[in-house]
Structures are given as structure tokens and as C-alpha cells.
Design a protein around this motif. Structure first.
Motif, PDB file in Angstrom:
ATOM      1  N   GLY A  55       0.775  -1.248   0.000  1.00 49.21           N
ATOM      2  CA  GLY A  55       0.000   0.000   0.000  1.00 49.21           C
ATOM      3  C   GLY A  55       0.800   1.288   0.000  1.00 49.21           C
ATOM      4  N   PHE A  56       2.112   1.237  -0.306  1.00 50.13           N
ATOM      5  CA  PHE A  56       2.822   2.515  -0.322  1.00 50.13           C
ATOM      6  C   PHE A  56       3.636   2.777  -1.584  1.00 50.13           C
ATOM      7  N   GLU A  58       2.737   4.228  -4.297  1.00 54.17           N
ATOM      8  CA  GLU A  58       2.521   5.556  -4.886  1.00 54.17           C
ATOM      9  C   GLU A  58       3.314   6.624  -4.140  1.00 54.17           C
ATOM     10  N   ARG A  59       3.591   6.377  -2.848  1.00 53.13           N
ATOM     11  CA  ARG A  59       4.390   7.357  -2.121  1.00 53.13           C
ATOM     12  C   ARG A  59       5.851   7.257  -2.522  1.00 53.13           C
ATOM     13  N   GLU A  61       6.864   6.230  -5.461  1.00 51.59           N
ATOM     14  CA  GLU A  61       6.889   6.811  -6.814  1.00 51.59           C
ATOM     15  C   GLU A  61       7.008   8.330  -6.751  1.00 51.59           C
ATOM     16  N   LYS A  62       6.307   8.919  -5.814  1.00 50.52           N
ATOM     17  CA  LYS A  62       6.289  10.373  -5.728  1.00 50.52           C
ATOM     18  C   LYS A  62       7.608  10.926  -5.192  1.00 50.52           C
TER      19      LYS A  62
END
Lengths: 614, 614
Positions: A55-56, A58-59, A61-62
Motif C-alpha cells: 500500500g505505499f 505511490e508514495r 513513486e512520488k
């Protein structure tokens, strides 16, 4: 369960186990608190897929630096003391993964895992400041493993010198290359000990080297080689310098290397470009060899019939290799992702403990490949560049080709687990050629039927310990007579042998142990959710609410048809069985219900038959 | 600066102002703590773009329900008591925004803003439990606005009944439709008062209505209309029911409506489908009309030449309308995004206070349009469906067409600010037809030159109060003689009139006030960063490190050429000036340096010329 070590390996394992409120876990570390600065940084595509399960992704990636291309520099043939850019390749081939290859510091990855652990059902936090003092292996199945810890000065425990004893059914040593658990287990790393020494520095520098924001492999004629790894945030850069490749008069024992020498070496390698280091954020020198432990658990191969493993090691405790391919942390976390669900399912009584030896066999084979690759790769990296003076050298163009050919390997997507109780035979592989048995489930875009959401099918595979059945429909619409998908669904919903029914107790949802999803060939605009087989819209929870997230169709609008992309047979469909660690366990025909039943019967324990400690 | 109200409007404003450590801000609310359950839920594409500027769009994307399509249901002509699906449309047209239209509860949006505030340079947290008791407007420019607050029982202040006085240069009332600030300012909402009453409920329900996970507009023949809004998480659904449209015997004063009546109404509208409500998570009945305040600040239009505003209102304090188009929260947050940077730049001495009246004029025009749209939309929504009995009714197909036509409006991307000191004339609009002056900068994909990262150009526009110049190159390569881009860069770097030089003090980076970015026509593989004009690789910060993130090229690989997508003139290029709220302030030719100088001179204060309180 006891986990020793709070590095990326231990935290991956702990985050996986924290998903289960009914599994009692303790994770300890010598350090006095979370890591502040880490050595590892590369995060392969496959690891990003695993992060998505936690669940992380996307963080990451950012925040991370994205390795989009890798550039190669070599001595200019006409002026060998000057380097020039000899090649440029896309770092990851198109379509290999939906995630990029990124760079993010290890301490940040730790933080993200610690967040997951804290907010999981298990609400787990590490106990810092404890050093493993003794580990007593059990002599019989009824006995626990007994670990004794010494409290360290800076710990949050009882204080320096205080001894604590922990009894656990299973112990996992994620305690690094000098693993104490491995020592107590009687294992050892074998291989080339410390055959390479490296200098590494994270610096803020001003340079006119034009590729300072690209991953760059730089071979100089006489000054050695270096690797440029740009860091997140836009400014910092990591430079790896292989010390043994420096000129003879610069070759020094690594303990005598100073940061000034490292900077000087980097400047000479990068000539004619300038490098002014304004700040050294972190630096280190280390010696490393390709080494591997013979066994990842406490049972010798000959003994597996009479005894099952109780103590495991994972990560650097099992394998060490050079940092060049940027694989270390990734392989280590994958060790833990492989082991975590197995331990949880055994402790929870869902799987038989006979699955536990597959951890060592599956993961040791991966490390073996890695080490062979690393040895070859390191040799090519370290070889002097070919030149008119030195025709035995390696042509950097050849190194570039090798790098490119092994892209899938370094992306972590080439891992394939061999046949076992958890990995079926390839008899029906032709029904879904793009979902290779033993390899990770290669996600593809789909559209969810009930709400038209475009998404990645693989992202439904969370790190929740569940098996997943992806049923790809045959040519008959699922609401029409003769649909093989509908027939399979009818069996899964009603036959007492159905894995969905047999392995779950009555007090949990139908998808609590085995999660069925379907991919139909029609778009969402042509099918009505209410006409889908009822097990694809199951009633769940206290209120019997309908779960609408089980059925998907191809993303035709984006021109991406998952049936085509993954070679799924459109006529007869396919059933893809996916393990809790996202690896494909089996590919079966939709009418292969009996084979499905047999496959699960090979390792699972029917609900209610579980005997604690069995 | 004082902000009254911790709704989405107040928090957007506070989050924007918290970006500046040198701006002193206080935000208060009557409530005793953060919101737990919120009324608003729809988040338009344009709002997601703004969230990206605040750094949390990806989290909203992950957690929210995505409105991908909207479906329309109407009475079956042959059996009018049964509804059937009459239409289905894509909710947002392709290419309108890089973000989806989503649904996420308001309380979660508040949390994300509170996080931003806490971690910003201003480290801002709200003061809860204070009710505005008195507000004294200044009679001269030297005087502060004086606000008196009464401490409430549950507050974290001195206790119930305790009075506190706050003196502030500027006060903004984000205190809702019953705004106390508006009352003290002498303003009033004018329009149709409470002409519609609505029932709304968030429920967990079991239904065989097949589109329960789609946004659905349902018109029944005789039982009224409802809106289905699926919620995040996969199970909960929000139903809006217009109470005035219920049958005569069901029409009751809203204060007599019970949840049982609401559920009954929903069941009758959805017939023949069943609806079993298992749990009501939240419900409410409210009456609403289309109302608008004549002025958003404390200065009458006639007085703007002699006096400048010191007190403002924003959000529901200025405008109210029905929830049907899902616009309320979005327009309110956009009010705050428009006002925030203006107030900050005036307080920080970067802009003249003469820009402040543009807030009321720009935002009131938007609300006026919204209210006109809402009135028309609401009338169509509420009209009885056309049938053989009732030919005066509205054909639901017409409603669907209207809905589709106004998609850009409801997505929030149609907002256009008229010409003013902050918005230039359209003389050069033809140079970049896709970056419309006065409208939000419409992002497009690019590849960053220095590291080949594929990204969205618009995402460099953070909520940091900076103006941005996007210089799109002409046909000559930027490292070749005669490049207009290079000539512009030379002027921007050296001419004392350059906005990059004139408005910043010597102790901050070259891009601290005006941030120059360039988009070249060549791909990153054909240009070397070192050959770009030096102002596009500026040395920054204490160490003079190079900022490598200023230059971009088209994303050719993805087949998306920003020059083509946004109609940029390939021969002569274009200079697009973007305001801190992401709206295009001006489009100029690359050789329009003098016009650029004049444009900024119209509202900015040269560095060092700022007089506090001016």
C-alpha cells in the motif's frame, strides 16, 4: 514468532505478519531506534510491485528518483584520458512492469514499513536496543526456540546488561551479513570472501559532467570506474568507486581510504569534467564478496523428511554480493515476502508446516543466480576497457549489451520458482502464456465491471496472506448457457471440495482464504453485474453487503486487452492461481476443478482440522 | 492574518498561507476539533489539480471513489412504474484533465490539509472552540481589524465564556452560509432563499439495482428523483432525494422528515429494484436556495479607488446552491486558492495591495455563473419526466445532453478570469491556443531533459506563491545562434528590468519569486543540459548547486507532443505566464520582454521598495 533485525528484510517480514491480528510477533534490533541513513537505495520494479501490495508504492513513486535511462561512458579512442558518452539505453524495457525503477534511501523505506506495521491489525512496533546473546534450537517439535537478549545502553528495554528471554515457535534472523542467528544455526556464508572493496559517497557537488542526473556507468582508461546514482530531491548524487581498479599507487587497504582520496579518484575518472564536492552527506568503504549460505533454515536437506524448520535466515544473512547491479535490498525483501505468508499460514493453521522447506529451496536458487550474475557482471564492470593498447579488455559496448540483456533480471521480474507443492506443473501454460508458472503475476490494465474504474488487475493482490484465483472467461458470455466460467463458479460456490469453502471457517467471508476474481471478455457496458455468477458478487460481513469488486473486463478504450497482452486463450479461457506473494502457483483450464482441488489439497489444512503446533 | 472557519475553504486558505514562515496566521473555528463526518464529497478534476499543487492528489486518487461514468434512469415508457437505464456517459471528456473526478468524504480532505499545514514552514494548527463575538472594521489604513472571540465549553482555549481579542491586518470569513463575518461586514446573501429541500443519507444497503456503484441520476414517473453517489471503500453509498418532488401525500415540511421516510422514498423511486438499508451511517435534511453575496470584501465597488479591502469572505459565506452538480466544496476551495496567494504576496511586500479587489471580482463572477447553471440544472432535474400523460415534462435524454454539454463547467476547468491587472489581453493568444488566458494552465505530459523523467508539466506549479514563466522554444535549437528562447533567457538573466531580478532580494534564489521553466522542441537525447542558457540551470542555495529541473521536452515516446496538444506555435514559440493559483496570467511572444516587464510592473513591488503596511 520472533524476528531479529529491523533492516528492509526484517521489516518486510514484520509488515507481512502484522496483517494478522491472531499472529503474535516480536521484532527486535540492536540499534537504538529507526535507521537514519542507509546504505541501500535501488528499488527494482518488482519491489515496487510488492510495495503496492503493502500500500505505499505511490508514495515511493512520488518521492523517489526515477531511473529512466542508463548512460555509458568510456575513454575517447582518440584521447583516452577524456571520457565520452558511448551509449544510452532505456533502463527498463517497455511493458516489463507498470512501475518504474527508482532510487530512494533505505531509511525512508523503513519508515514506510514501520507505518504499515503500526496501522495493521497486529499494531506492531520494534523493540530496539537488544542484542541476541544466545539462541537455543528445539530438540523436539513440542519445544520452543529460546532466544536470550542482552539489553544495550541506548535501548528502550530494561537497561544495559539486563537479560530477557523470548520463547517462540519460529525465529527468523534478518540480522545481516554477520548474522548471529546464522552462527547459532551453524550456517556459514561460503564463496569469495571480500574480493572487492568499494568506496561510496553521497555528495552535494557542482559538476559540468552532463549526465550527473542519469544513472551512469563510467569507465576511464587508467583511473578506474565509477557508478553515478542520482538521488531523490534533485541535488544529491551517490558515487560508487571500485577501489581495486584504481591505479597501483592509489590502491590502498580500504581501512586507509579517506574521503579526500575517494573524491580525488572520482575527479580523475570523470576528467575532463570537473567535480567540486560542496558537502559529503555520508560516505563509507566496504569490502564485499559473492557469498551464499548453504541452507536458509535449520534443517539439513537430508533431514526434511523427519524434521521441519523452525529457524530461518533471510536477506544479507544468506547472501552477499556487490552493489553494482543494485539488487541487494531487493532480493532480501523478496526473501521476506516469500517467507512471511508461509509462516503466517502455518501459524494460523491454514497451511501444513511441510510448506516451510520451500522457502530455502525457492529463495536459495534465486540468490545463487544473483551471485553468478553478480560475479560475471562485476568482472565485466571491473575489466579495463578495451583499447588499442589493451585488446584483452572488455569493450564497454559489450558491457552495455550485457546490461541490457539482463534487464529483466535486475528488475527482479525474472525470478521463477521451480515446481513444488506450491508451484504446479506447466501442463496448461499454453492457456495463459503471459502468466508464467512460478514467476510473479504480471499485472495488466483492466476496467472494473461494477464502476468502470480503469485499474491494474495485479493491484488487487494485497499483502494479506490470501491466495487468488483469476478466472479468465471463455468465449461464451458468463450469463449465457455453456459458459465455462459460470460452470467453474457454480462448483466453487457449491461443491464441498471447493477451495473457497473447504479452507475457511464459517465465521469468515467466502473470500477470506481464497479470493476469486474474474476477467470477462466483454466490456463493462455490455454486461450487468446482477447477471454474473453469484459467487462473483458475494455477500460479506455483518450486514451481508455485496462485494462489487470481483469482476473486470479488458481496458479496450486504452487499447490494452489483457487477454491479448498476456496470451490468454480466448476460446476456453484460463484459471490462474496466484500465491500470497504474487507468484503464479498454477495455470489450469476453467474446467480443471478437480486439478484445482488437488493442488490446494497438497498444502492446505481443511478448516476445523487444525491442531495447534501441528 | 486571521481566518475564521476550518471548513474546506478555510483550510485551503490556511494551507496556502502556511507555506510562508514569514506570514503570521491564525485560524479559528467554533467546533471543538476536526470534522468527523462531512456533508460534501465531490472532488472535481480541477480541484484534484489544486490538490496536486498542495502535494496530496495521489493520496486522494488512491483512497477515493472514481466517477468514471454517469448513468441515467427514467420511467419505462411501456410500464412507467418501472425504471430502466436510458443512458450512460463518460463523466469527464478525454483529455480535460490528467486527474479523475472523485468522491471522498470532506473530513478526509480536511485531514490532508491539516497535515500540509502542520508540515509547512508556517507549522500551522487551528484554534478550536472559539466563536466570533464581534468584529471591528478599521476606519483608517493604519488600524487593524479587531476580532473578539468567546471561548466555548469544548474548546482548547481558556474555557467557556472567556473572551479573547485578536488584531489582524486581514481577516477572512470562511464561516459558512450563516457567516458571522459577513454579518459584521454588512453583507447578505441575496437570491432564492431555501427553495429546495433535500434529504441525503449515507447508507450500507443491499440492493439489486445494478448501477449502485455508478453515479446515477434516477427519474421516476410519480415518486420523485434521486441521485446515487457511490462512496469510497466499495460499500457505502450516498443517496440524495429531492423532497419537494415526492408525491403530494409524502411532501412534508423538512423538519418532519424521518430517515424511515427517506428510505421509503428511495425504495419507491428505485422500483422495481429492491433496497434494504442495513445501516444508516449519516443522514440529514436541508433546505437550500441559489444565493449570492453582492461583494466578497468590505469595500463597496464605488470606494475601491479610495480604500482597499481588509476583510473578505469565501466559500459558502458568499454563495449557496444545490448539491446536484456536486460543485459547492470545489468552488469554495477555489475561492480560497484565488485569495491565498494574493494576501500572502501583499503581506510579504511582493505585490501591491491594489490586487486585492480582484479577488471579489474574479470569484464573484464564477459564483454567478455557478448559480445560473445550478438554477437551470436544478429545474431540469426536478421537472417531471416527459411522458404521454405529461408532455410538458422534461425528456431525461435532454437532461443527459445538458449534463454532458456542461461537463467542463462541472469539472471546474471552465473558469476564466477576465482581464485585469493580473490577467493580460488576448493579443498573443494565437501563439498558444491551448493555454487560454484567464483559465487554468492545462497541464500536458513532458520529459525532463536532465534525467529523462516522464512527468506532467503542470505539476511543477506547486502552491508556493510563485509566478511561473513557461517558455516554449521557437524552431531554432536553444544552443544555436538566433534562438529566441536563448535571447529571452539572456534578458531575463541580465537586464535589470527582468522580473526574475527586479522582484527578489539578493539573499534568495533566482527563482524565489518568478520561476522560469523552458520546454524545448528537441527530445532529451538530442540536447545537452550544459548547452542550455545558464539561467535554465541556475546555481542555488548555500552551496550554489545546480537546479537541473528547469528544462523539458515533448513526450514523443508516449506520442504526446505538448506543442501540438496545446497549440503552441512551433516557429516562434510562446511565453506563458502562470499565476500562483495556476491560472494563465498572460501569453506573450518570446521576444515580448518589454511587455513582460510591463505586465509584472502593473502589480509587483520591486525588491527593497516594500514599506510595511503600504
Amino acid at each position: 514468532m520472533l524476528i531479529i533485525g529491523c533492516g528492509p528484510t526484517g521489516l518486510t517480514l514484520a509488515a507481512q505478519l502484522a496483517a494478522f491480528a491472531d499472529v503474535s510477533v516480536c521484532i527486535v534490533d540492536q540499534r537504538d531506534g529507526p535507521l537514519q541513513v542507509g546504505q541501500a537505495d535501488g528499488i527494482a520494479c518488482r519491489t515496487m510491485e510488492m510495495f503496492a501490495a503493502f500500500g505505499f508504492a505511490e508514495r515511493v513513486e512520488k518521492e523517489a528518483y526515477w531511473v529512466n535511462e542508463t548512460v555509458f561512458w568510456k575513454p575517447d579512442p582518440s584521447t583516452p584520458r577524456r571520457i565520452f558518452r558511448s551509449g544510452r539505453i532505456q533502463d527498463v524495457e517497455d511493458g516489463l512492469s507498470e512501475f518504474p525503477h527508482v532510487i530512494l534511501n533505505q531509511a525512508r523505506v523503513h519508515d514506510l514499513y514501520l507505518d504499515v506495521m503500526r496501522h495493521s491489525p497486529g499494531a506492531l512496533t520494534p523493540d530496539y536496543g537488544r542484542r541476541l546473546d544466545d539462541l537455543r534450537l528445539p530438540t523436539s517439535d513440542g519445544e520452543p526456540v529460546v532466544a536470550r537478549f542482552e539489553g544495550l545502553e541506548a535501548g528502550d528495554g530494561g537497561g544495559a546488561g539486563e537479560m530477557e528471554t523470548v520463547r517462540a515457535r519460529y525465529v527468523v534472523g534478518c540480522d545481516g551479513a554477520r548474522s548471529a542467528v546464522r552462527r547459532f544455526m551453524g550456517g556459514a556464508l561460503r564463496g569469495d570472501s571480500a574480493n572487492q572493496s568499494w568506496g561510496v559517497m553521497d555528495v552535494l557537488a557542482v559538476t559540468d559532467f552532463p549526465d550527473i542526473r542519469f544513472k551512469a556507468v563510467v569507465h576511464s582508461a587508467d583511473e578506474g570506474n565509477l557508478l553515478v546514482i542520482p538521488r531523490e530531491g534533485g541535488y544529491m548524487v551517490r558515487l560508487y568507486i571500485e577501489l581495486d581498479q584504481l591505479r597501483v599507487d592509489e590502491r590502498v587497504a580500504s581501512r586507509e581510504v579517506t574521503i579526500e582520496r575517494l573524491i580525488d579518484a572520482a575527479r580523475r575518472i570523470l576528467a575532463p569534467y570537473t567535480l567540486d564536492v560542496e558537502e559529503v552527506v555520508w560516505w563509507s568503504v566496504y569490502e564485499i564478496g559473492q557469498r551464499l549460505c548453504a541452507k536458509y533454515d535449520d534443517v539439513a536437506d537430508d533431514d526434511t523428511v523427519v524434521r521441519l524448520p523452525r529457524v530461518f535466515i533471510a536477506g544479507d544473512a544468506c547472501h552477499t554480493h556487490s552493489p553494482k547491479a543494485g539488487l541487494g535490498m531487493n532480493v532480501s525483501m523478496s526473501d521476506a515476502f516469500n517467507l512471511g505468508w508461509k509462516l503466517a499460514s502455518v501459524v494460523r493453521g491454514q497451511c501444513r508446516p511441510q510448506i516451510l522447506p520451500t522457502y530455502s529451496s525457492e529463495r536459495r536458487a534465486v540468490a545463487k543466480e544473483l551471485i553468478d550474475f553478480d560475479r560475471e557482471f562485476a568482472a565485466m564492470f571491473s575489466a579495463r576497457p578495451q583499447s588499442s593498447d589493451d585488446e584483452d579488455g572488455v569493450d564497454p559496448a559489450e558491457f552495455q549489451r550485457y546490461f541490457q540483456q539482463h534487464g529483466r533480471f535486475t528488475a527482479g521480474t525474472a525470478t521463477r520458482y521451480g515446481p513444488s507443492v506450491l508451484v504446479g506443473a506447466g501442463t496448461n501454460q499454453h492457456l495463459a502464456t503471459g502468466f508464467e508458472i512460478g514467476m510473479r503475476f504480471h499485472s495488466a490494465p483492466v476496467v472494473r465491471l461494477a464502476d468502470a474504474k480503469p485499474m491494474h488487475l495485479g493491484h488487487v493482490a494485497k499483502a494479506d496472506g490470501r491466495w487468488r484465483l483469476f478466472a479468465f472467461a471463455d468465449e461464451v458470455a458468463p450469463n449465457a448457457p455453456g459458459s465455462r466460467l459460470a460452470e467453474l463458479c457454480a462448483l466453487l460456490a457449491a461443491d464441498p471440495r471447493s477451495p473457497l469453502l473447504r479452507y475457511r471457517s464459517d465465521d469468515v467471508d467466502i473470500d477470506a482464504v481464497v479470493d476469486l476474481r474474474a476477467v470477462v471478455q466483454q466490456g463493462h457496458q455490455r454486461l450487468v453485474i446482477g447477471e454474473m455468477p453469484s459467487i462473483l458478487r458475494p455477500h460479506k460481513g455483518r450486514f451481508g453487503l455485496v462485494d462489487y469488486e470481483k469482476v473486470f473486463g479488458p481496458d479496450r478504450k486504452a487499447g490494452q486487452d489483457i487477454f491479448e497482452m498476456r496470451g490468454v486463450d480466448r476460446t476456453v479461457g484460463a484459471l490462474v492461481v496466484v500465491r500470497p506473494d504474487q507468484h503464479v502457483g498454477h495455470v489450469l483450464p476453467l474446467d480443471g476443478f478437480d486439478e484445482l482441488v488437488d493442488f490446494f489439497a497438497g498444502f492446505m489444512v481443511p478448516a476445523g482440522r487444525y491442531v495447534a503446533g501441528a
